[in-house]
Design a protein around this motif. Structure first.
Motif, PDB file in Angstrom:
ATOM      1  N   TYR A 163      22.262  14.632 -53.846  1.00  0.00           N
ATOM      2  CA  TYR A 163      21.761  13.641 -54.802  1.00  0.00           C
ATOM      3  C   TYR A 163      20.229  13.739 -54.867  1.00  0.00           C
ATOM      4  O   TYR A 163      19.515  12.871 -54.362  1.00  0.00           O
ATOM      5  N   LEU A 223      27.235   5.611 -53.570  1.00  0.00           N
ATOM      6  CA  LEU A 223      25.972   6.319 -53.365  1.00  0.00           C
ATOM      7  C   LEU A 223      25.570   7.139 -54.591  1.00  0.00           C
ATOM      8  O   LEU A 223      24.393   7.207 -54.949  1.00  0.00           O
ATOM      9  N   HIS A 224      26.537   7.756 -55.247  1.00  0.00           N
ATOM     10  CA  HIS A 224      26.240   8.613 -56.392  1.00  0.00           C
ATOM     11  C   HIS A 224      25.704   7.833 -57.584  1.00  0.00           C
ATOM     12  O   HIS A 224      25.113   8.409 -58.512  1.00  0.00           O
ATOM     13  N   LEU A 264      23.407   5.430 -57.362  1.00  0.00           N
ATOM     14  CA  LEU A 264      22.110   4.842 -57.036  1.00  0.00           C
ATOM     15  C   LEU A 264      20.967   5.842 -57.217  1.00  0.00           C
ATOM     16  O   LEU A 264      21.143   7.034 -57.010  1.00  0.00           O
ATOM     17  N   HIS A 265      19.820   5.327 -57.606  1.00  0.00           N
ATOM     18  CA  HIS A 265      18.604   6.133 -57.696  1.00  0.00           C
ATOM     19  C   HIS A 265      17.586   5.753 -56.625  1.00  0.00           C
ATOM     20  O   HIS A 265      16.786   6.577 -56.208  1.00  0.00           O
ATOM     21  N   VAL A 266      17.610   4.493 -56.216  1.00  0.00           N
ATOM     22  CA  VAL A 266      16.742   4.005 -55.144  1.00  0.00           C
ATOM     23  C   VAL A 266      17.587   3.142 -54.217  1.00  0.00           C
ATOM     24  O   VAL A 266      18.356   2.293 -54.678  1.00  0.00           O
ATOM     25  N   LEU A 267      17.454   3.366 -52.928  1.00  0.00           N
ATOM     26  CA  LEU A 267      18.223   2.617 -51.942  1.00  0.00           C
ATOM     27  C   LEU A 267      17.283   2.093 -50.867  1.00  0.00           C
ATOM     28  O   LEU A 267      16.495   2.847 -50.297  1.00  0.00           O
ATOM     29  N   LEU A 288      21.364  13.624 -49.040  1.00  0.00           N
ATOM     30  CA  LEU A 288      20.308  13.737 -50.050  1.00  0.00           C
ATOM     31  C   LEU A 288      20.311  15.053 -50.829  1.00  0.00           C
ATOM     32  O   LEU A 288      20.021  15.038 -52.035  1.00  0.00           O
ATOM     33  N   HIS A 298      18.170  13.084 -57.036  1.00  0.00           N
ATOM     34  CA  HIS A 298      17.506  11.993 -57.749  1.00  0.00           C
ATOM     35  C   HIS A 298      17.312  10.772 -56.859  1.00  0.00           C
ATOM     36  O   HIS A 298      16.561   9.856 -57.210  1.00  0.00           O
ATOM     37  N   LEU A 299      17.973  10.731 -55.705  1.00  0.00           N
ATOM     38  CA  LEU A 299      18.012   9.530 -54.872  1.00  0.00           C
ATOM     39  C   LEU A 299      16.807   9.441 -53.930  1.00  0.00           C
ATOM     40  O   LEU A 299      16.481  10.405 -53.232  1.00  0.00           O
ATOM     41  N   LYS A 300      16.180   8.273 -53.902  1.00  0.00           N
ATOM     42  CA  LYS A 300      15.102   7.991 -52.958  1.00  0.00           C
ATOM     43  C   LYS A 300      15.563   6.873 -52.028  1.00  0.00           C
ATOM     44  O   LYS A 300      16.016   5.820 -52.502  1.00  0.00           O
ATOM     45  N   VAL A 301      15.447   7.106 -50.726  1.00  0.00           N
ATOM     46  CA  VAL A 301      15.962   6.156 -49.739  1.00  0.00           C
ATOM     47  C   VAL A 301      14.827   5.638 -48.863  1.00  0.00           C
ATOM     48  O   VAL A 301      13.995   6.410 -48.377  1.00  0.00           O
TER      49      VAL A 301
END
Length: 263
Positions: free
Chosen positions: A155, A92-93, A95-98, A152, A157-160
């Motif tokens: 993270y 998960l760490h 990734l930037h987009v999931l 979230l 930076h992460l968009k899910v």
């Protein structure tokens, strides 16, 4: 959707040498010929010029799968309804987009063929509240979304996104009972989506109140029953039509355009 994205991105580049297969860095086993995946199966490609990696991981139920007997994985798998896939937790760490999705593998036939046994709280599921396929799927989706929403803040930076269900278009039967999708005219039954809610009510309900976004492709894809492989597959079986998977170029390209717009 992954194949569409890779084709779209690769076509925009000047040189194919810009694309590097990096699946091994994510523990991907390139065993696509295997009928039942036993390791991390998927693909990952890095575009050198932008240092961008696009990765696909095969997790058809969004459950963590664990061999019932590690010495003999062929004996079957515990399908943990209340555990996100270990691959997701491990990576998960990075990734930037999931983009998540599940749906069509939630049936007794698939579970039996794959030797998956539903587990909850580390033991075979005895909870009647989630014994049915629909309730087990809904329980899993809500659990994964809730877990990701809690991650979230760590993270930022992460968009899910949770991608809604891709519609089937079998008419006059199912895939194994003569169902067909012979239409060749796009938008033959209309070209507009009117409702204010998703046709995938389970997915819409799971993301409600969370920071996870719904990538809603169900209703617009339902307008494109001519976009399936139908009887034109290279490996077509006589009398059997594929009214589930899509041709490329085709409808999944639009899904990626919507994803790009949301990003």
């Amino acid at each position: 959707m992954f194949q569409s994205m890779i084709c779209m991105l690769a076509a925009s580049g000047k040189h194919h040498s810009d694309v590097e297969d990096v699946g091994s860095k994510y523990g991907m086993a390139q065993t696509h010929r295997a009928k039942r995946p036993t390791r991390s199966v998927g693909s990952a490609y890095r575009f050198r010029s932008t240092n961008t990696t696009v990765l696909y991981y095969w997790s058809s139920t969004l459950c963590d799968l664990e061999p019932l007997r590690r010495s003999n994985p062929a004996a079957g798998y515990a399908m943990h309804l209340d555990r996100p896939p270990s691959f997701l937790k491990k990576n998960l760490h990075r990734l930037h987009v999931l983009v998540l999705n599940t749906g069509h593998h939630w049936n007794r036939g698939k579970l039996k063929a794959n030797k998956w046994e539903m587990y909850a709280s580390g033991a075979p599921n005895n909870n009647r509240e989630i014994a049915s396929m629909w309730k087990a799927k809904n329980f899993t989706i809500h659990g994964v979304i809730k877990w990701l929403d809690a991650q979230l803040p760590r993270y930022p930076h992460l968009k899910v996104f949770y991608r809604s269900l891709s519609p089937r278009h079998f008419f006059n039967g199912e895939w194994n009972t003569g169902g067909t999708c012979n239409n060749k005219d796009p938008l033959a039954k209309g070209n507009r989506v009117f409702q204010n809610h998703s046709e995938d009510a389970d997915g819409e309900g799971a993301v409600k109140g969370t920071r996870i976004k719904l990538l809603d492709i169900t209703a617009l894809s339902r307008l494109r029953d001519e976009g399936h492989i139908s009887k034109y597959s290279i490996r077509a079986t006589p009398g059997v039509q594929d009214c589930l998977h899509w041709c490329l170029p085709g409808v999944p390209d639009t899904w990626n355009e919507i994803l790009a717009a949301q990003l």
